[in-house]
Design an enzyme around this catalytic site. Structure first.
Site, short mmCIF file in Angstrom:
data_model
loop_
_atom_site.label_atom_id
_atom_site.label_comp_id
_atom_site.label_asym_id
_atom_site.label_seq_id
_atom_site.Cartn_x
_atom_site.Cartn_y
_atom_site.Cartn_z
CG HIS A 244 -34.82 -1.47 -14.23
ND1 HIS A 244 -35.02 -0.46 -15.13
CD2 HIS A 244 -33.48 -1.56 -14.09
CE1 HIS A 244 -33.87 0.05 -15.50
NE2 HIS A 244 -32.92 -0.59 -14.89
CE1 TYR A 248 -28.74 -2.74 -16.82
CE2 TYR A 248 -30.72 -2.82 -15.47
CZ TYR A 248 -29.67 -2.11 -16.02
OH TYR A 248 -29.56 -0.78 -15.77
CG HIS A 395 -34.34 5.65 -21.86
ND1 HIS A 395 -32.97 5.76 -21.70
CD2 HIS A 395 -34.73 4.57 -21.13
CE1 HIS A 395 -32.56 4.79 -20.89
NE2 HIS A 395 -33.59 4.06 -20.55
CG PHE A 396 -38.19 2.01 -24.20
CD1 PHE A 396 -38.65 1.53 -25.39
CD2 PHE A 396 -39.10 2.57 -23.30
CE1 PHE A 396 -39.98 1.62 -25.72
CE2 PHE A 396 -40.44 2.67 -23.63
CZ PHE A 396 -40.88 2.19 -24.85
CG HIS A 397 -37.73 3.02 -29.61
ND1 HIS A 397 -38.80 3.28 -28.80
CD2 HIS A 397 -38.19 2.14 -30.54
CE1 HIS A 397 -39.86 2.61 -29.23
NE2 HIS A 397 -39.52 1.92 -30.28
NE ARG A 458 -44.32 5.29 -22.25
CZ ARG A 458 -43.73 4.36 -21.48
NH1 ARG A 458 -43.31 4.68 -20.27
NH2 ARG A 458 -43.57 3.13 -21.90
NE ARG A 459 -47.22 2.71 -20.93
CZ ARG A 459 -46.72 2.79 -19.71
NH1 ARG A 459 -47.05 3.80 -18.92
NH2 ARG A 459 -45.90 1.88 -19.27
#
Lengths: 616, 68
Positions: A244, A248, A395-397, A458-459
């Site tokens: 995680h 950042y 979300h992470f895209h 996913r994956r």
């Protein structure tokens, strides 16, 4: 003291010392190399991205489905590790040298860490790419989340270690610059960009303890055959200890650009230097003790620890919300300096024609959307609904794929002239490129989020199962697939435009008068921020204490339950074709006549015996 | 033009999320539209934006008021 501090920072921001290439020619060369490495990774990652998109949506398939996992691993690692972190080290070197107004202490050392990072990339990337051929046994189809029981070739782990050591040395380089500057400027406040670099690197040192332990103590010895088994829950937890905060680490250079460049290109000043410092301190304190929120559905970690992780995660929203406020306030200030007025009409006065501004502003807007889906991921009960669905890549895209990637691309349009002495090849193409990224990501992430809500996994290369249909609330799954494919295609075109602009700027950009190298001045400067904010020892100590609180008991519990090296978990190399053929040979003929009770034990015994035999 | 070319491009880009999710939003209100109808509405939205952007601004200068 504070007057001196202000003088120091202002001298840097308003210094008319020419472009960066003139000020720091040796450093400019290293930064250029880092950025070019980053762009090479972007090209590779983007290529694998479009292949993955077209395959998964079943629009156009030219690879086997088992090869999809090699593609997925390459897409993830090249983009979220290599692209982002090479860019970060370039930007951070710029930030430290510019804000301290001094060159690095020893350029050979700077080249050393760049060399180590490159070597690590070649090793880890090479191990992944080797998975495309049967000529060697080397492969690393372990996805970006490379924890057990999936196992990669030792080359992959060794490459990752060398890459991370390179980043550690890069941090040491910047700390050394700051330390020597501090000896010569006693009592002065740390200039904001350097403060951002140092706090980010402290966070990185703490966070990488987890992945370093996971690789050096468990995964690398395991892949070399030095130990027989590992504890999967332990390696997963150590991965997410790093997994995680690495988010950042990608995000911090983007934040830095929003704080120190965006107000400047908006035509104004940063709203608040103290608030920016608070944000970076909060990220240092809060980004590591939250990793367990990626493991809400993992067995072996009690609900209480997960609840603590959730609470910490919700606190982590604070610095992002502070950033939204500060950056928008800075933009508004810039717009009003440019003659903008009214409650919302000031938005029209912003320099939308400038790709640097437009790209960063659009990235920030997409990040807001990503923040909302992130809140949903963070909530324990709601997470259960979307965990391991396509919602999560959606979300992470939005976050790393847009907030970070688009900001870095937009910032490139400012950095390339500074580093090469050549004007941008084509500003219109650059503007179209950033807008195209925004539109492409809108299509793709919107459909991903919606597909996730339908429960689409996913994956996997084969999200649709035979005999089962996902029911879309509005429209159809085919439409969602089409949206993902359209989005992916637009993103691929956007990357081509970006790389074309970069290459042509480097070789054919016109030499003309360029703006001086500088960053945004502040409306409220360091003189308004409490001295304690610059006390890096204090924040490091608190960050470590929080990590100990969040992780000591869960880790102890995991080790007590599963053992340090696991309950005899046999290595499971990721040769998918082998697994598929095994499944067919073992299960194929017996499914029709299987007795659910007695055959289950027999099936398990046969599978384990056969797997063990083949692996050995 | 009322807004710059760059701002117009960004504004048009902003219509994409609206067009993409228009059918979902309308479905909440019990209005079912097809993909084609959604596209037509999106194009109408963009056309309205273009009309706004290129519509001449009212001239409020003293000269303008005295001449009229």
């Amino acid at each position: 003291m504070s007057e001196a501090a202000v003088k120091s920072t202002d001298a840097t921001t308003e210094d008319e010392g020419g472009i960066y290439l003139d000020q720091f020619p040796a450093e400019a060369k290293v930064i250029r190399s880092a950025l070019y490495s980053s762009f090479l990774a972007l090209a590779l990652g983007g290529l694998f991205g479009i292949i993955q998109t077209l395959h998964r949506t079943d629009i156009y398939r030219f690879i086997d489905s088992e090869t999809y996992y090699t593609v997925l691993t390459a897409h993830g690692v090249f983009l979220v590790i290599t692209f982002t972190i090479f860019f970060l080290v370039g930007v951070f070197t710029w930030a430290v040298t510019t804000s301290l107004d001094r060159p690095v202490e020893d350029i050979r050392f700077t080249w050393l860490w760049y060399g180590l990072m490159s070597l690590g990339t070649v090793m880890a990337g090479g191990a992944i790419l080797a998975g495309f051929t049967d000529a060697t046994d080397i492969s690393a189809d372990v996805l970006f989340t490379f924890y057990a029981p999936m196992q990669a070739h030792p080359l992959f782990y060794a490459g990752l270690v060398i890459f991370v050591v390179g980043t550690w040395l890069a941090g040491a380089d910047w700390f050394r610059s700051w330390w020597n500057w501090k000896q010569e400027n006693p009592g002065e406040r740390i200039p904001l960009p350097t403060f951002m670099v140092l706090t980010t690197m402290i966070m990185w040192y703490i966070a990488t303890l987890g992945v370093a332990t996971a690789i050096l103590v468990f995964l690398l010895p395991w892949s070399l055959g030095l130990i027989d088994s590992v504890n999967p829950t332990l390696t997963r937890t150590l991965f997410w200890f790093f997994g995680h905060p690495v988010v950042y680490f990608w995000l911090m250079p983007a934040y830095m650009m929003w704080y120190v460049l965006l107000p400047k290109v908006s035509g104004g000043k940063l709203f608040s230097d103290p608030l920016a410092r608070v944000v970076f301190v909060l990220f240092l304190l809060l980004s590591t003790p939250v990793g367990i929120h990626h493991q809400y559905l993992d067995p072996g970690i009690s609900e209480g620890f997960k609840f603590i992780a959730m609470t910490n995660t919700m606190f982590l929203l604070l610095p992002s919300l502070l950033t939204a406020f500060t950056v928008v306030a800075s933009m508004e200030h810039g717009a009003r300096q440019r003659g903008g007025s009214g409650r919302l009409a000031w938005l029209k006065a912003l320099p939308w024609r400038d790709p640097v501004f437009a790209g960063m502003a659009l990235a920030g807007i997409m990040f807001a959307a990503g923040g909302f889906s992130g809140m949903i991921n963070a909530g324990m009960n709601i997470n259960y609904l979307v965990h391991n669905t396509l919602w999560v890549p959606g979300h992470f895209h939005l976050t790393v794929g847009t907030a970070v990637a688009l900001t870095l691309m937009a910032a490139t349009y400012w950095f390339m002239p500074q580093l090469t002495g050549r004007d941008l090849w084509n500003r219109s193409v650059a503007l179209v490129q950033v807008v195209l990224w925004f539109v492409g990501m809108t299509f793709m992430t919107n459909a991903m989020h919606r597909a996730g809500l339908l429960g689409m996994p996913r994956r996997t290369a084969e999200p649709q199962y035979e005999g089962f249909e996902f029911q879309a609330g509005v429209g159809s799954v085919a439409e969602l697939d089409a949206q993902i494919a359209i989005g992916g295609a637009l993103l691929a075109i956007s990357i081509v435009l970006f790389l074309t602009n970069v290459v042509l700027t480097a070789v054919a950009g016109k030499r003309s008068d360029l703006p001086d190298n500088s960053y945004a001045d502040t409306l409220s400067g360091p003189e308004d921020s409490p001295l304690v904010l610059d006390n890096l020892k204090l924040w490091t100590a608190i960050a470590l204490v929080l990590v100990v609180f969040a992780y000591s008991l869960p880790l102890l519990s995991i080790v007590e339950r599963g053992g340090l090296f696991g309950p005899d978990v046999t290595a499971f190399p990721q040769h998918i074709q082998f697994v598929a053929s095994m499944a067919v040979s073992v299960v194929g003929d017996s499914l029709a006549t299987i007795d659910p009770v007695s055959s289950l034990a027999q099936f398990a015994d046969t599978t384990i015996a056969t797997l063990t035999g083949v692996i050995r | 033009m009322r807004i710059s070319g760059g701002a117009l491009l960004v504004a048009i880009a902003f219509t994409v999320p609206i067009v993409v999710e228009l059918r979902t939003i309308l479905a909440w209100f019990g209005v079912q539209i097809s993909v084609f109808e959604g596209l037509v509405l999106g194009l109408a939205l963009i056309a309205a934006l273009l009309v706004y952007a290129f519509w001449p601004e009212a001239d409020d200068s003293p000269d303008a008021s005295s001449s009229s």
